[in-house]
Design a protein around this motif. Structure first.
Motif, PDB file in Angstrom:
ATOM      1  N   GLY A  59       0.869  -1.214   0.061  1.00 19.09           N
ATOM      2  CA  GLY A  59       0.025   0.022   0.028  1.00 19.09           C
ATOM      3  C   GLY A  59       0.775   1.367   0.022  1.00 19.09           C
ATOM      4  N   LEU A  60       1.996   1.287   0.797  1.00 19.02           N
ATOM      5  CA  LEU A  60       2.704   2.506   0.799  1.00 19.02           C
ATOM      6  C   LEU A  60       3.484   2.643  -0.640  1.00 19.02           C
ATOM      7  N   ALA A  61       3.908   1.520  -1.203  1.00 18.73           N
ATOM      8  CA  ALA A  61       4.831   1.454  -2.410  1.00 18.73           C
ATOM      9  C   ALA A  61       3.836   2.129  -3.403  1.00 18.73           C
ATOM     10  N   TYR A  62       2.503   1.530  -3.465  1.00 20.05           N
ATOM     11  CA  TYR A  62       1.473   2.098  -4.622  1.00 20.05           C
ATOM     12  C   TYR A  62       1.117   3.748  -4.398  1.00 20.05           C
ATOM     13  N   LEU A  63       0.969   3.936  -2.891  1.00 18.54           N
ATOM     14  CA  LEU A  63       0.690   5.394  -2.692  1.00 18.54           C
ATOM     15  C   LEU A  63       1.783   6.290  -3.007  1.00 18.54           C
ATOM     16  N   GLN A  64       3.355   5.703  -2.893  1.00 22.33           N
ATOM     17  CA  GLN A  64       4.274   6.660  -3.299  1.00 22.33           C
ATOM     18  C   GLN A  64       4.414   6.534  -4.960  1.00 22.33           C
ATOM     19  N   LYS A  65       3.810   5.790  -5.732  1.00 20.10           N
ATOM     20  CA  LYS A  65       3.844   5.863  -7.160  1.00 20.10           C
ATOM     21  C   LYS A  65       2.497   6.639  -7.630  1.00 20.10           C
TER      22      LYS A  65
END
Length: 102
Positions: A59-65
């Motif tokens: 979720g954090l990685a997707y949010l960062q992208k």
């Protein structure tokens, strides 16, 4: 300390999944898929704490992208396991701050 077979299998699966991710987006996919493996007990024993860990990281990685939809999917996966989990609360707050108010 020595690893037993289940520890070794877990490490191999995690290492393989993360190493197979060659881009940031694929890395998030690998993290999400690890969450699924732990949540559903596919090739690994069911371990909800590990599933939450990987769904949160995805979720954090997707949010960062900037992929809010996939980040929301990760949040929903955590909420299905444990609705009030602290990582669900954290991810939801991050999502809310990332969405421009209308």
């Amino acid at each position: 300390s020595s690893l037993d077979l289940s520890d070794y299998r877990r490490l191999v699966i995690e290492d393989y999944a993360l190493a197979a991710a060659s881009s940031d987006q694929e890395f998030a996919i690998a993290q999400y898929n690890l969450g699924v493996l732990y949540a559903e007990g596919k090739r690994l024993p069911v371990q909800y704490n590990m599933a939450v860990k990987w769904f949160y990281q995805a979720g954090l990685a997707y949010l960062q992208k900037g992929n809010l939809d996939k980040s929301r999917e990760s949040l929903q996966a955590i909420q299905q396991i444990s609705p009030g989990h602290s990582r669900a609360v954290e991810l939801q707050a991050k999502l809310m701050s990332a969405v421009p108010s209308q």
